[in-house]
Design a protein around this motif. Structure first.
Motif, PDB file in Angstrom:
ATOM      1  N   MET A  11       0.828  -1.208   0.000  1.00  0.00           N
ATOM      2  CA  MET A  11       0.000   0.000   0.000  1.00  0.00           C
ATOM      3  C   MET A  11       0.865   1.262   0.000  1.00  0.00           C
ATOM      4  O   MET A  11       0.563   2.248  -0.673  1.00  0.00           O
ATOM      5  N   ILE A  12       1.961   1.225   0.763  1.00  0.00           N
ATOM      6  CA  ILE A  12       2.864   2.376   0.804  1.00  0.00           C
ATOM      7  C   ILE A  12       3.514   2.604  -0.561  1.00  0.00           C
ATOM      8  O   ILE A  12       3.634   3.734  -1.040  1.00  0.00           O
ATOM      9  N   LEU A  13       3.913   1.513  -1.213  1.00  0.00           N
ATOM     10  CA  LEU A  13       4.512   1.640  -2.546  1.00  0.00           C
ATOM     11  C   LEU A  13       3.514   2.205  -3.545  1.00  0.00           C
ATOM     12  O   LEU A  13       3.875   3.000  -4.419  1.00  0.00           O
ATOM     13  N   LEU A  14       2.259   1.822  -3.416  1.00  0.00           N
ATOM     14  CA  LEU A  14       1.227   2.358  -4.302  1.00  0.00           C
ATOM     15  C   LEU A  14       1.021   3.849  -4.061  1.00  0.00           C
ATOM     16  O   LEU A  14       0.761   4.619  -4.988  1.00  0.00           O
ATOM     17  N   SER A  15       1.152   4.260  -2.798  1.00  0.00           N
ATOM     18  CA  SER A  15       0.910   5.651  -2.447  1.00  0.00           C
ATOM     19  C   SER A  15       2.121   6.539  -2.726  1.00  0.00           C
ATOM     20  O   SER A  15       2.021   7.598  -3.341  1.00  0.00           O
ATOM     21  N   LYS A  16       3.304   6.092  -2.294  1.00  0.00           N
ATOM     22  CA  LYS A  16       4.499   6.924  -2.393  1.00  0.00           C
ATOM     23  C   LYS A  16       5.311   6.660  -3.651  1.00  0.00           C
ATOM     24  O   LYS A  16       6.195   7.443  -4.007  1.00  0.00           O
ATOM     25  N   VAL A  19      10.258   4.263  -1.944  1.00  0.00           N
ATOM     26  CA  VAL A  19      10.659   4.408  -0.552  1.00  0.00           C
ATOM     27  C   VAL A  19      11.980   3.674  -0.341  1.00  0.00           C
ATOM     28  O   VAL A  19      12.337   2.773  -1.102  1.00  0.00           O
ATOM     29  N   THR A  20      12.716   4.069   0.699  1.00  0.00           N
ATOM     30  CA  THR A  20      13.985   3.411   1.009  1.00  0.00           C
ATOM     31  C   THR A  20      13.751   2.235   1.949  1.00  0.00           C
ATOM     32  O   THR A  20      12.722   2.153   2.639  1.00  0.00           O
ATOM     33  N   GLY A  46       4.394 -11.790  -7.773  1.00  0.00           N
ATOM     34  CA  GLY A  46       4.117 -11.172  -9.068  1.00  0.00           C
ATOM     35  C   GLY A  46       4.031  -9.665  -9.058  1.00  0.00           C
ATOM     36  O   GLY A  46       3.693  -9.055 -10.074  1.00  0.00           O
ATOM     37  N   ILE A  47       4.329  -9.027  -7.916  1.00  0.00           N
ATOM     38  CA  ILE A  47       4.309  -7.566  -7.848  1.00  0.00           C
ATOM     39  C   ILE A  47       5.602  -7.032  -8.470  1.00  0.00           C
ATOM     40  O   ILE A  47       6.695  -7.389  -8.014  1.00  0.00           O
ATOM     41  N   PRO A  48       5.531  -6.176  -9.491  1.00  0.00           N
ATOM     42  CA  PRO A  48       6.742  -5.697 -10.174  1.00  0.00           C
ATOM     43  C   PRO A  48       7.469  -4.605  -9.396  1.00  0.00           C
ATOM     44  O   PRO A  48       7.362  -3.410  -9.694  1.00  0.00           O
ATOM     45  N   ILE A  49       8.225  -4.997  -8.377  1.00  0.00           N
ATOM     46  CA  ILE A  49       8.968  -4.039  -7.555  1.00  0.00           C
ATOM     47  C   ILE A  49      10.384  -3.879  -8.119  1.00  0.00           C
ATOM     48  O   ILE A  49      11.073  -4.859  -8.391  1.00  0.00           O
ATOM     49  N   ILE A  50      10.772  -2.637  -8.281  1.00  0.00           N
ATOM     50  CA  ILE A  50      12.107  -2.316  -8.807  1.00  0.00           C
ATOM     51  C   ILE A  50      12.995  -1.871  -7.647  1.00  0.00           C
ATOM     52  O   ILE A  50      12.628  -0.971  -6.881  1.00  0.00           O
ATOM     53  N   GLY A  57      18.645   5.550  -3.980  1.00  0.00           N
ATOM     54  CA  GLY A  57      17.932   4.334  -4.361  1.00  0.00           C
ATOM     55  C   GLY A  57      16.778   4.015  -3.438  1.00  0.00           C
ATOM     56  O   GLY A  57      16.398   4.797  -2.572  1.00  0.00           O
ATOM     57  N   GLY A  58      16.224   2.842  -3.633  1.00  0.00           N
ATOM     58  CA  GLY A  58      15.093   2.404  -2.814  1.00  0.00           C
ATOM     59  C   GLY A  58      14.221   1.447  -3.598  1.00  0.00           C
ATOM     60  O   GLY A  58      14.626   0.890  -4.622  1.00  0.00           O
ATOM     61  N   TYR A  59      13.003   1.252  -3.128  1.00  0.00           N
ATOM     62  CA  TYR A  59      12.048   0.365  -3.777  1.00  0.00           C
ATOM     63  C   TYR A  59      10.968   1.198  -4.461  1.00  0.00           C
ATOM     64  O   TYR A  59      10.479   2.195  -3.911  1.00  0.00           O
ATOM     65  N   SER A  60      10.558   0.760  -5.627  1.00  0.00           N
ATOM     66  CA  SER A  60       9.465   1.424  -6.338  1.00  0.00           C
ATOM     67  C   SER A  60       8.722   0.398  -7.172  1.00  0.00           C
ATOM     68  O   SER A  60       9.216  -0.704  -7.434  1.00  0.00           O
ATOM     69  N   LEU A  61       7.522   0.776  -7.592  1.00  0.00           N
ATOM     70  CA  LEU A  61       6.717  -0.088  -8.452  1.00  0.00           C
ATOM     71  C   LEU A  61       6.901   0.317  -9.905  1.00  0.00           C
ATOM     72  O   LEU A  61       7.194   1.478 -10.209  1.00  0.00           O
TER      73      LEU A  61
END
Length: 307
Positions: A11-16, A19-20, A46-50, A57-61
């Protein structure tokens, strides 16, 4: 492993959007290694997290990723929105409100789904389906996808009523009617159940494991057992579209000023009902038995309306 934390990270990745790992570790009071494990679970699902290394850097969708409506049921979505609404005032970043908007968008898409079956290689529009059949097909389609057993009340052709638990495999549209091909636990074998004969349909929480169903062989066996007749009839232009939809253009010829259809068709109740539905727009030429049956049926109908 906390499933709620994993979902919250999504949910945080969808919103922001980005994130690190440090942010997530601090946000959920877990170690950096635990954050990495949670993110791996999402990727495996199956969630495409980069993952971007480095200072910024960090995590993103992936840019084109949206939350599929199948991730949540309606009840789950309502529960989450209620919880987010009650705790919105506890945060200054408006993230709760953004999440509520996203969930509402998911529900909006769900409500607009008027199809019965929708897959990459199959789309069946339900707008033209009978009101009784549409919800049955939708429930059975979901049961097939989720491999859930289904309880039904079934009335056979002789009027006998039985209560059964079936394992649905395939929706079948055959001879103008909908069927569900399923393993019948009462009979211990696969059966074709006509949807109009099913009532009290309920998807259960019991899952089943699929086995080889041999659907094609069963359908072919039923077709082979049918008796075919050589049907020929004259018809008026007003029903040309209906006749060609049924028998194909190749079955229609012109004989002088008349239109004639000629085809080999299965002799069953569906054929008689179809011919009767044309009323006076068709005249059977052969076989004689069908011609005489329709003539006698017309006389019986006339007697009903004769005072």
């Amino acid at each position: 492993m906390s499933q709620s934390t994993i979902f919250a990270i999504l949910m945080i990745l969808l919103s922001k959007r980005k994130v690190t790992r440090d942010y997530l570790a601090e946000r959920f009071s877990v170690s950096l290694r635990t954050v990495s494990r949670y993110v791996t679970v999402l990727i495996d699902a199956g969630i495409p997290i980069i993952s971007t290394p480095g200072h910024n850097g960090g995590y993103s969708l992936a840019d084109d990723y949206v939350l599929d409506k199948s991730v949540l049921t309606e009840a789950e979505s309502m529960r989450i929105k209620d919880a987010l609404g009650k705790t919105a005032d506890s945060y200054d970043d408006k993230a709760n409100l953004a999440l509520i908007e996203k969930l509402q968008a998911v529900d909006s898409v769900r409500e607009q789904d008027n199809y019965i079956v929708k897959q990459s290689d199959l789309y069946i529009d339900c707008d033209s389906q009978a009101a009784e059949t549409k919800p049955k097909i939708k429930i059975l389609s979901e049961a097939i996808e989720q491999m859930r057993a289904t309880d039904i009340k079934y009335t056979d052709a002789r009027g006998a009523v039985s209560y059964r638990t079936i394992e649905p495999y395939t929706l079948v549209f055959k001879a103008g009617a909908w069927y569900i091909y399923a393993m019948c636990r009462m009979r211990g074998d696969f059966r074709l159940f006509k949807l109009t004969r099913i009532s009290d349909l309920r998807k259960t929480s019991k899952r089943f494991v699929k086995v080889e169903s041999k659907l094609i062989e069963k359908l072919e066996l039923e077709y082979y057992n049918e008796v075919y007749i050589d049907l020929e009839f004259e018809f008026f232009p007003a029903v040309t579209e209906s006749v060609t939809d049924w028998l194909g253009m190749q079955a229609v010829t012109e004989r002088g000023t008349k239109l004639v259809a000629h085809a080999e068709v299965p002799m069953n109740d569906a054929l008689i009902k179809r011919l009767l539905s044309y009323g006076s727009s068709v005249k059977i030429l052969q076989p004689t038995e069908i011609r005489e049956y329709l003539r006698d049926e017309a006389k019986r109908m006339l007697e009903l309306y004769t005072d």
